[in-house]
Design a protein around this motif. Structure first.
Motif, PDB file in Angstrom:
ATOM      1  N   ALA A  66       0.842  -1.194   0.000  1.00 45.02           N
ATOM      2  CA  ALA A  66       0.000   0.000   0.000  1.00 45.02           C
ATOM      3  C   ALA A  66       0.877   1.244   0.000  1.00 45.02           C
ATOM      4  O   ALA A  66       1.943   1.251   0.600  1.00 45.02           O
ATOM      5  N   PRO A  67       0.453   2.299  -0.672  1.00 41.66           N
ATOM      6  CA  PRO A  67       1.168   3.576  -0.584  1.00 41.66           C
ATOM      7  C   PRO A  67       1.283   4.007   0.871  1.00 41.66           C
ATOM      8  O   PRO A  67       0.375   3.766   1.671  1.00 41.66           O
ATOM      9  N   PHE A  68       2.384   4.642   1.220  1.00 37.92           N
ATOM     10  CA  PHE A  68       2.645   4.951   2.625  1.00 37.92           C
ATOM     11  C   PHE A  68       1.555   5.820   3.230  1.00 37.92           C
ATOM     12  O   PHE A  68       1.168   5.631   4.388  1.00 37.92           O
ATOM     13  N   VAL A  69       1.023   6.774   2.484  1.00 34.31           N
ATOM     14  CA  VAL A  69       0.004   7.664   3.035  1.00 34.31           C
ATOM     15  C   VAL A  69      -1.243   6.878   3.417  1.00 34.31           C
ATOM     16  O   VAL A  69      -1.887   7.165   4.435  1.00 34.31           O
ATOM     17  N   LEU A  70      -1.595   5.856   2.633  1.00 42.78           N
ATOM     18  CA  LEU A  70      -2.746   5.018   2.957  1.00 42.78           C
ATOM     19  C   LEU A  70      -2.425   4.101   4.125  1.00 42.78           C
ATOM     20  O   LEU A  70      -3.245   3.927   5.030  1.00 42.78           O
ATOM     21  N   TRP A  71      -1.255   3.502   4.102  1.00 42.38           N
ATOM     22  CA  TRP A  71      -0.829   2.619   5.189  1.00 42.38           C
ATOM     23  C   TRP A  71      -0.791   3.377   6.509  1.00 42.38           C
ATOM     24  O   TRP A  71      -1.223   2.887   7.540  1.00 42.38           O
ATOM     25  N   LEU A  72      -0.284   4.623   6.462  1.00 38.05           N
ATOM     26  CA  LEU A  72      -0.213   5.466   7.653  1.00 38.05           C
ATOM     27  C   LEU A  72      -1.608   5.841   8.131  1.00 38.05           C
ATOM     28  O   LEU A  72      -1.921   5.738   9.324  1.00 38.05           O
ATOM     29  N   SER A  73      -2.467   6.264   7.213  1.00 33.40           N
ATOM     30  CA  SER A  73      -3.817   6.690   7.592  1.00 33.40           C
ATOM     31  C   SER A  73      -4.604   5.553   8.225  1.00 33.40           C
ATOM     32  O   SER A  73      -5.304   5.739   9.224  1.00 33.40           O
ATOM     33  N   ALA A  74      -4.505   4.361   7.653  1.00 37.25           N
ATOM     34  CA  ALA A  74      -5.252   3.215   8.163  1.00 37.25           C
ATOM     35  C   ALA A  74      -4.806   2.830   9.570  1.00 37.25           C
ATOM     36  O   ALA A  74      -5.583   2.286  10.356  1.00 37.25           O
ATOM     37  N   GLY A  75      -3.544   3.128   9.903  1.00 36.87           N
ATOM     38  CA  GLY A  75      -3.056   2.805  11.236  1.00 36.87           C
ATOM     39  C   GLY A  75      -3.293   3.902  12.253  1.00 36.87           C
ATOM     40  O   GLY A  75      -3.649   3.636  13.408  1.00 36.87           O
ATOM     41  N   ILE A  76      -3.124   5.136  11.822  1.00 36.79           N
ATOM     42  CA  ILE A  76      -3.204   6.251  12.766  1.00 36.79           C
ATOM     43  C   ILE A  76      -4.636   6.650  13.090  1.00 36.79           C
ATOM     44  O   ILE A  76      -4.888   7.351  14.076  1.00 36.79           O
ATOM     45  N   VAL A  77      -5.599   6.194  12.284  1.00 35.98           N
ATOM     46  CA  VAL A  77      -7.000   6.535  12.528  1.00 35.98           C
ATOM     47  C   VAL A  77      -7.438   6.061  13.906  1.00 35.98           C
ATOM     48  O   VAL A  77      -8.196   6.746  14.600  1.00 35.98           O
ATOM     49  N   SER A  78      -6.956   4.915  14.329  1.00 36.79           N
ATOM     50  CA  SER A  78      -7.322   4.409  15.652  1.00 36.79           C
ATOM     51  C   SER A  78      -6.562   5.136  16.750  1.00 36.79           C
ATOM     52  O   SER A  78      -7.101   5.389  17.832  1.00 36.79           O
ATOM     53  N   TRP A  79      -5.310   5.490  16.475  1.00 33.92           N
ATOM     54  CA  TRP A  79      -4.503   6.145  17.505  1.00 33.92           C
ATOM     55  C   TRP A  79      -5.037   7.536  17.842  1.00 33.92           C
ATOM     56  O   TRP A  79      -4.992   7.973  18.983  1.00 33.92           O
ATOM     57  N   PHE A  80      -5.520   8.263  16.841  1.00 34.89           N
ATOM     58  CA  PHE A  80      -6.108   9.577  17.091  1.00 34.89           C
ATOM     59  C   PHE A  80      -7.234   9.470  18.115  1.00 34.89           C
ATOM     60  O   PHE A  80      -7.317  10.268  19.056  1.00 34.89           O
ATOM     61  N   TYR A  81      -8.102   8.503  17.912  1.00 33.74           N
ATOM     62  CA  TYR A  81      -9.229   8.326  18.833  1.00 33.74           C
ATOM     63  C   TYR A  81      -8.744   7.904  20.210  1.00 33.74           C
ATOM     64  O   TYR A  81      -9.145   8.479  21.223  1.00 33.74           O
TER      65      TYR A  81
END
Length: 271
Positions: A66-81
């Motif tokens: 996966a492109p890094f921006v997508l890989w990062l977004s999919a992981g950090i979405v939970s951390w933000f919450y």
């Protein structure tokens, strides 16, 4: 405790809406800031890690790159919450001390208020990540609905934590600062910026450290979001990790609610 939460669900919903609005009361753009900030954060990390440091792609399960921006977004979405709720939930009794001092008010719903009020931004960011995935050619699959399961699992974990930390913070105010430090370290100890398995293959970290880092319950959540959005893998394919996560989460929840209930009678006097 759970019975009280169910009984006061309408009160929780009302307080959560007010809490969300009050976060940005007085600012020109109002609640828009709640949605802008996560997006800007992702863009900054993307520029630094993908463009400046040339991280490129990160391998996911199933051999999908996966492109890094997508890989990062999919992981950090939970951390933000997780980080927002844990940080705000720790000081919730101090923030709502005027309600804590009311004899008839069910103060055990206050930690839940923080968890519910942050769901709006979390839902937006999940949709944003799905849009990014769509733009990169990752189509809609039934696995996407697993995000609901992982969101619920994360809520149970963080609610248990803030029952514990909010109760302790009444008597030990430095708890809030300790939590902030914990979150600063935690984002790097969770596979958000990098893939632990990929780093083991490269020899960047030893195999034993990989196993230790995976003991972090948030590893299960962040990996789950990526499995749902990118890897298209079911949570049932990781039975050991699923069982481990729920055992740890239930222990944390039981411990947190027990401590909260035991100290509850002293909150009004101390505050």
């Amino acid at each position: 405790m759970i019975k009280d939460i169910i009984t006061n669900r309408k009160l929780i919903t009302k307080l959560a809406k007010n809490d969300f609005k009050q976060k940005f009361a007085g600012s020109t753009l109002g609640v828009i800031w709640a949605f802008v900030q996560p997006v800007i954060t992702v863009l900054v990390y993307w520029i630094v890690f993908d463009k400046a440091l040339s991280q490129g792609t990160q391998g996911t399960k199933g051999g999908i790159d996966a492109p890094f921006v997508l890989w990062l977004s999919a992981g950090i979405v939970s951390w933000f919450y997780f980080s927002e709720v844990l940080s705000a939930g720790t000081v919730v009794l101090h923030e709502y001390n005027y309600l804590v001092k009311k004899v008839v008010f069910p103060i055990n719903v206050l930690p839940i208020v923080k968890a519910v009020s942050s769901l709006i931004v979390h839902g937006f960011f999940v949709v944003f990540t799905l849009l990014v995935a769509f733009l990169y050619g990752f189509g809609f699959t039934p696995y996407i609905f697993q995000c609901i399961y992982y969101s619920f699992a994360m809520m149970v974990l963080v609610i248990g934590l803030i029952y514990l930390t909010s109760a302790l913070c009444v008597f030990f105010k430095d708890m809030a600062q300790l939590i902030n430090i914990f979150l600063q370290v935690g984002i790097w100890a969770t596979p958000i910026m990098w893939n632990f398995d990929y780093m083991v293959q490269k020899g960047s970290i030893p195999l034993w450290l990989n196993y230790v880092l995976k003991l972090n319950p948030m590893f299960y959540i962040t990996s789950g979001y990526r499995d749902s959005i990118i890897g298209q893998t079911g949570f049932w394919t990781r039975p050991v990790m699923t069982a481990y996560f729920w055992v740890v989460t239930l222990i944390v929840f039981i411990l947190g609610t027990h401590v909260f209930k035991k100290l509850q009678s002293q909150f009004a006097d101390v505050l």
